[in-house]
Design an enzyme around this catalytic site. Structure first.
Site, mmCIF file in Angstrom:
data_model
loop_
_atom_site.group_PDB
_atom_site.id
_atom_site.type_symbol
_atom_site.label_atom_id
_atom_site.label_comp_id
_atom_site.label_asym_id
_atom_site.label_seq_id
_atom_site.Cartn_x
_atom_site.Cartn_y
_atom_site.Cartn_z
ATOM 1 N N ARG A 114 10.739 -21.323 2.052
ATOM 2 C CA ARG A 114 10.786 -19.925 1.632
ATOM 3 C C ARG A 114 9.549 -19.532 0.840
ATOM 4 N NH1 ARG A 114 10.810 -15.989 3.626
ATOM 5 N NH2 ARG A 114 12.491 -16.911 4.856
ATOM 6 N N LYS A 149 -4.162 -2.116 -7.468
ATOM 7 C CA LYS A 149 -2.710 -1.942 -7.329
ATOM 8 C C LYS A 149 -2.136 -3.118 -6.541
ATOM 9 C CE LYS A 149 -3.180 3.068 -7.591
ATOM 10 N NZ LYS A 149 -3.067 4.372 -6.900
ATOM 11 N N LYS A 181 -12.866 6.801 -15.608
ATOM 12 C CA LYS A 181 -11.909 7.723 -15.022
ATOM 13 C C LYS A 181 -11.688 8.906 -15.961
ATOM 14 C CE LYS A 181 -8.475 5.812 -12.726
ATOM 15 N NZ LYS A 181 -8.846 6.023 -11.318
ATOM 16 N N GLU A 210 -15.511 8.290 -11.681
ATOM 17 C CA GLU A 210 -14.595 9.125 -10.902
ATOM 18 C C GLU A 210 -14.981 10.588 -11.062
ATOM 19 O OE1 GLU A 210 -10.035 8.585 -10.611
ATOM 20 O OE2 GLU A 210 -10.364 10.135 -12.138
ATOM 21 N N ASP A 231 -12.287 11.660 -6.086
ATOM 22 C CA ASP A 231 -10.830 11.568 -6.185
ATOM 23 C C ASP A 231 -10.129 12.795 -5.641
ATOM 24 O OD1 ASP A 231 -8.395 10.372 -6.975
ATOM 25 O OD2 ASP A 231 -8.388 11.560 -8.816
#
Length: 296
Positions: A114, A149, A181, A210, A231
């Protein structure tokens, strides 16, 4: 202990064998519990029994992580386990295709099953999804990128799977590239001050900025940035940024991209499309372990 062949395969894939071993041991510990015990296999299979099993694709897709799966079998099954790869990472595989054969103590094979499949199915799913994006871009200038992510603890493996699928990694974490950002711009008082502070504190670190408008893109380039994240721009707005910036900076489209719109964004002349879904939303590729029937 990992075999020399598995260590070599991991290194050839750009993976650190020690890091892979750490990830695999943590996954096995999670499955085996504090007593490190597979109660079903211990109860039903004699310790001396040896068998072979085939790792088989249950669906069409792109393979990634075969050496990682081999590491699981070797660490769970001990020194007598032998893994014979049949397919290679990055290859397109078909339903029913044998990807590898594993031979060793039966208890060890089933204990590893597994965990090995969890990793192999996950990584192959990421590679398969990435390959779909590569195809959607149509072989032009644009490259598909992943993001941060990722599944906690699996980032090096998932980013490898993106590479196996034909994508690229632009940023591994918070440590290797500075990404300015919106919140950084607000906290620092604007793009210019934020860029200058990063460049002063970390002069050798690449800096990405960004931007959301043509004006911000030009401001960032004039401040010194050579990589811009555009963005949530429409293809029309992105084309304006490409025209305004020219070759003064690399440009990345990010936010809200889909396979259906990939070609339209690529046609703007942007260098990259970053897609968080490659690692946060890829379905697994179904792969199984089939124990070979024992002779009567």
């Amino acid at each position: 202990m990992l075999t020399d062949s598995t260590i070599g395969a991991l290194r050839a894939a750009g993976l650190d064998p020690a890091e892979v071993e750490r990830i695999v041991r943590a996954a096995l510990d999670e499955d085996l519990g504090p007593e490190r015990l597979d109660v079903t296999s211990v109860a039903t299979i004699p310790a001396e029994q040896v068998d072979s099993a085939d790792v088989v694709a249950r669906a069409d897709g792109v393979l990634a992580g075969l050496a990682v799966a081999a590491a699981v079998f070797e660490l769970a099954g001990g020194p007598d386990v032998r893994v014979l790869p049949v397919a290679a990472d990055g290859a397109e595989v078909a339903e029913g295709e044998v990807l590898a054969t594993v031979t060793g103590p039966t208890r060890g094979l089933l204990t590893a099953e597994r965990t090995a499949l969890n990793l192999l199915c996950r990584l192959s799913g990421v590679a398969t999804h990435t390959r779909a994006w590569v195809a959607a871009l149509g072989g032009g200038k644009a490259t598909v990128l992943d993001t941060r992510k990722t599944t906690p603890g699996l980032r090096p493996l998932e980013k490898y799977a993106v590479r196996a699928g034909g994508g690229a990694n632009k940023r591994l974490g918070l440590y290797d590239v500075a990404m300015i950002k919106d919140n950084h711009k607000l906290a620092a008082g604007g793009i210019g001050p934020a860029y200058r502070r990063v460049r002063q504190a970390f002069p050798e670190v690449p800096v990405q900025v960004e931007v959301t408008t043509v004006a911000e893109a030009l401001e960032a380039v004039e401040a010194g940035a050579d990589f811009l994240l555009c963005d949530n721009m429409s293809p029309a707005l992105l084309a304006e940024v490409v025209a305004a910036v020219g070759d003064r900076a690399e440009l990345e489209a990010t936010g809200g991209l889909t396979l259906e719109t990939a070609a339209e964004y690529a046609a703007t002349g942007v260098d990259y499309l970053s897609v968080g879904a490659l690692t946060h939303s890829s379905p697994i590729l179904d792969i199984a372990l089939d124990l070979r029937s024992r002779a009567a």
